[in-house]
Write a protein that holds these residues in place. Sequence first.
Motif, PDB file in Angstrom:
ATOM      1  N   GLU A  75       0.954  -0.935   0.253  1.00  0.00           N
ATOM      2  CA  GLU A  75      -0.236  -0.437  -0.180  1.00  0.00           C
ATOM      3  C   GLU A  75       1.255   1.287  -0.200  1.00  0.00           C
ATOM      4  O   GLU A  75       0.727   2.011  -0.788  1.00  0.00           O
ATOM      5  N   GLN A  76       1.689   1.002   0.613  1.00  0.00           N
ATOM      6  CA  GLN A  76       3.265   2.608   0.655  1.00  0.00           C
ATOM      7  C   GLN A  76       4.075   2.737  -0.217  1.00  0.00           C
ATOM      8  O   GLN A  76       3.701   3.868  -1.002  1.00  0.00           O
ATOM      9  N   LYS A  78       2.571   2.234  -3.167  1.00  0.00           N
ATOM     10  CA  LYS A  78       1.563   2.422  -4.384  1.00  0.00           C
ATOM     11  C   LYS A  78       1.654   4.375  -3.963  1.00  0.00           C
ATOM     12  O   LYS A  78       1.018   4.708  -4.969  1.00  0.00           O
ATOM     13  N   LYS A  79       1.153   4.322  -3.520  1.00  0.00           N
ATOM     14  CA  LYS A  79       1.267   5.730  -2.339  1.00  0.00           C
ATOM     15  C   LYS A  79       2.060   6.512  -2.791  1.00  0.00           C
ATOM     16  O   LYS A  79       1.646   7.416  -3.891  1.00  0.00           O
ATOM     17  N   ALA A  80       3.439   5.846  -2.910  1.00  0.00           N
ATOM     18  CA  ALA A  80       4.209   7.195  -2.603  1.00  0.00           C
ATOM     19  C   ALA A  80       4.323   6.919  -4.730  1.00  0.00           C
ATOM     20  O   ALA A  80       4.899   7.492  -5.473  1.00  0.00           O
ATOM     21  N   GLU A  81       3.871   6.153  -5.242  1.00  0.00           N
ATOM     22  CA  GLU A  81       4.303   6.113  -6.590  1.00  0.00           C
ATOM     23  C   GLU A  81       3.638   6.825  -6.737  1.00  0.00           C
ATOM     24  O   GLU A  81       3.671   8.144  -8.074  1.00  0.00           O
ATOM     25  N   GLU A  82       2.230   7.009  -6.605  1.00  0.00           N
ATOM     26  CA  GLU A  82       0.915   8.481  -7.073  1.00  0.00           C
ATOM     27  C   GLU A  82       1.350   9.878  -6.620  1.00  0.00           C
ATOM     28  O   GLU A  82       1.123  10.097  -7.693  1.00  0.00           O
ATOM     29  N   GLN A  83       1.672   9.549  -5.721  1.00  0.00           N
ATOM     30  CA  GLN A  83       2.351  11.136  -5.325  1.00  0.00           C
ATOM     31  C   GLN A  83       3.715  11.254  -6.097  1.00  0.00           C
ATOM     32  O   GLN A  83       3.388  13.068  -6.485  1.00  0.00           O
ATOM     33  N   GLU A  86       2.290  12.328  -9.357  1.00  0.00           N
ATOM     34  CA  GLU A  86       1.405  13.681  -9.035  1.00  0.00           C
ATOM     35  C   GLU A  86       2.593  14.885  -8.960  1.00  0.00           C
ATOM     36  O   GLU A  86       1.857  16.049  -9.956  1.00  0.00           O
ATOM     37  N   SER A 124       8.500   2.380   5.211  1.00  0.00           N
ATOM     38  CA  SER A 124       8.072   0.962   5.398  1.00  0.00           C
ATOM     39  C   SER A 124       9.185   0.479   6.690  1.00  0.00           C
ATOM     40  O   SER A 124       8.715  -0.422   6.698  1.00  0.00           O
TER      41      SER A 124
END
Length: 126
Positions: A75-76, A78-83, A86, A124
Amino acid sequence: MGRNKVPIKRIADKTTRQVTFSKRRSGLIKKAYELSVLCDIDVALIMFSPSGKLSNFSRPRRIEDVLIRYLRYEEQEKKAEEQLKEQLKDRKDGVYSGVIPNKEHLISILEELKAQADKVTQASRL
């Protein structure tokens, strides 16, 4: 005299397949244990025999703890990649607009992204 090399293919006979699994399962668990001790890592191993019986191994934590850690890590990531995506899209420095920035500017962007990735990696591990 050495051992004969076993061809890696599915064993056709059901009984032979089960016997081979039983013998190799203990060797695989031993390797997982050795890896966890030598490298001081968390190991979780889940196997289902040809007959459908569950075998598992975990060290030094419970298997549930290792799986929860894996899910949180995923989950972390995926969030980091999306951030990061963006942030790159929001930049007005031309990275996505097709304009090639100068070398120093690219280096500063890469250093900033590396620092953010290091923060995510450290988070992580907790």
